[in-house]
Design a protein around this motif. Sequence first.
Motif, short mmCIF file in Angstrom:
data_model
loop_
_atom_site.label_atom_id
_atom_site.label_comp_id
_atom_site.label_asym_id
_atom_site.label_seq_id
_atom_site.Cartn_x
_atom_site.Cartn_y
_atom_site.Cartn_z
N ILE A 6 -6.27 12.16 -17.24
CA ILE A 6 -5.74 10.91 -17.77
C ILE A 6 -6.89 10.12 -18.38
N ALA A 7 -6.75 9.82 -19.68
CA ALA A 7 -7.81 9.12 -20.42
C ALA A 7 -7.40 7.66 -20.60
N ILE A 8 -8.26 6.75 -20.18
CA ILE A 8 -7.97 5.32 -20.33
C ILE A 8 -9.10 4.68 -21.12
N ASP A 9 -8.80 4.29 -22.35
CA ASP A 9 -9.83 3.68 -23.20
C ASP A 9 -9.46 2.25 -23.52
N GLY A 10 -10.44 1.53 -24.09
CA GLY A 10 -10.17 0.16 -24.52
C GLY A 10 -11.44 -0.64 -24.60
N PRO A 11 -11.33 -1.85 -25.17
CA PRO A 11 -12.53 -2.69 -25.36
C PRO A 11 -13.01 -3.31 -24.05
N ALA A 12 -14.15 -3.99 -24.13
CA ALA A 12 -14.80 -4.58 -22.95
C ALA A 12 -13.88 -5.57 -22.24
N ALA A 13 -13.89 -5.47 -20.91
CA ALA A 13 -13.19 -6.43 -20.04
C ALA A 13 -11.68 -6.49 -20.27
N ALA A 14 -11.10 -5.37 -20.69
CA ALA A 14 -9.64 -5.33 -20.88
C ALA A 14 -8.92 -5.04 -19.57
N ALA A 133 -6.48 -6.45 -24.83
CA ALA A 133 -6.08 -7.85 -24.64
C ALA A 133 -6.86 -8.63 -25.68
N THR A 134 -6.45 -9.87 -25.94
CA THR A 134 -7.18 -10.66 -26.95
C THR A 134 -8.62 -10.89 -26.48
N PRO A 135 -9.54 -11.11 -27.42
CA PRO A 135 -10.93 -11.39 -27.04
C PRO A 135 -11.03 -12.61 -26.12
N GLU A 136 -10.18 -13.62 -26.35
CA GLU A 136 -10.22 -14.83 -25.51
C GLU A 136 -9.85 -14.48 -24.06
N THR A 188 -2.54 -6.26 -22.30
CA THR A 188 -2.42 -6.94 -21.01
C THR A 188 -2.66 -8.44 -21.09
N THR A 189 -2.70 -8.98 -22.33
CA THR A 189 -3.01 -10.41 -22.49
C THR A 189 -2.13 -11.29 -21.59
N ALA A 190 -0.82 -10.99 -21.58
CA ALA A 190 0.11 -11.86 -20.85
C ALA A 190 0.47 -11.29 -19.47
N LEU A 191 -0.26 -10.26 -19.03
CA LEU A 191 0.10 -9.61 -17.76
C LEU A 191 -0.95 -9.88 -16.69
N ASP A 192 -0.51 -10.17 -15.47
CA ASP A 192 -1.49 -10.26 -14.39
C ASP A 192 -1.78 -8.84 -13.90
N ARG A 193 -2.70 -8.71 -12.91
CA ARG A 193 -3.12 -7.37 -12.48
C ARG A 193 -1.96 -6.48 -12.06
N ASP A 194 -1.03 -7.05 -11.27
CA ASP A 194 0.07 -6.24 -10.75
C ASP A 194 1.03 -5.84 -11.87
N ALA A 195 1.29 -6.78 -12.78
CA ALA A 195 2.22 -6.48 -13.88
C ALA A 195 1.59 -5.42 -14.80
#
Length: 217
Positions: A6-14, A133-136, A188-195
């Motif tokens: 399982i490959a999980i990629d993405g930008p910093a702190a996503a 997620a958004t940079p902000e 994941t911008t609008a999602l908390d950890r569990d969501a």
Amino acid sequence: MAHRIIAIDGPAAAGKGTLARRLAAHLGLPYLDTGLLYRAVGRRVLDRDESPSDPDAATSAARALLPADLERTDLRGPEADAAAAAVASVPGVRAALLQFQRGFGAARGAVLDGRDIGTVVFPGADLKLFITATPEARAHRRWLELRDRGVIVDPAEVERDIRARDQQDAARAIAPLRPADDAVVIDTTALDRDAAFAAVLDVACQRLGVANSDQVS
Ligand code: CDP
């Protein structure tokens, strides 16, 4: 059952790391945070007072990397972030780390998170996720993470660093950050950890054809 990758990629702190670790535990698969490899190489170069963007210094540090380097306690923070991103642009570094990552996955299957797992390291992965997620939002999460570790920094500086690293990771000539064509993108911008974990688990179970409670290793 065959070993799953399982490959999980993405930008910093996503939030890739947290999601990947949780998914690995849930499915009973080994987990590798590939960012730690680049961080440890960056640290080795800094230890020698050399420049992380010097290709020779970075390549020889990658070739000399030992498992114990991944246990260092100074692999996080702005200096380590910048050194990791610099050594990650060096082709010799990426070549040296490729074998290790493939070997790790081949042994028993794995969940791996990084920037190029679905595009370069395991292009044939059973499941590819691209977590964003958004940079902000990412800068805010990283700021909270640093604060929890007692590191007080200016939020605007964290956001500047995140944007600079995004730019550097996406623009480099070798293994740039981008979603694989067959990756499922989760914002994941609008999602908390569990969501966010629920969303990841949902996709994983559908794609891997397992029930929510199954282990796949
Ligand atoms: O935790 P965070 O998302 O901030 O970073 P990381 O995943 O630990 O990765 C640190 C740096 O290593 C990134 O900025 C990339 O430049 C590099 N990296 C990479 O090039 N390829 C990977 N598979 C993993 C990390």
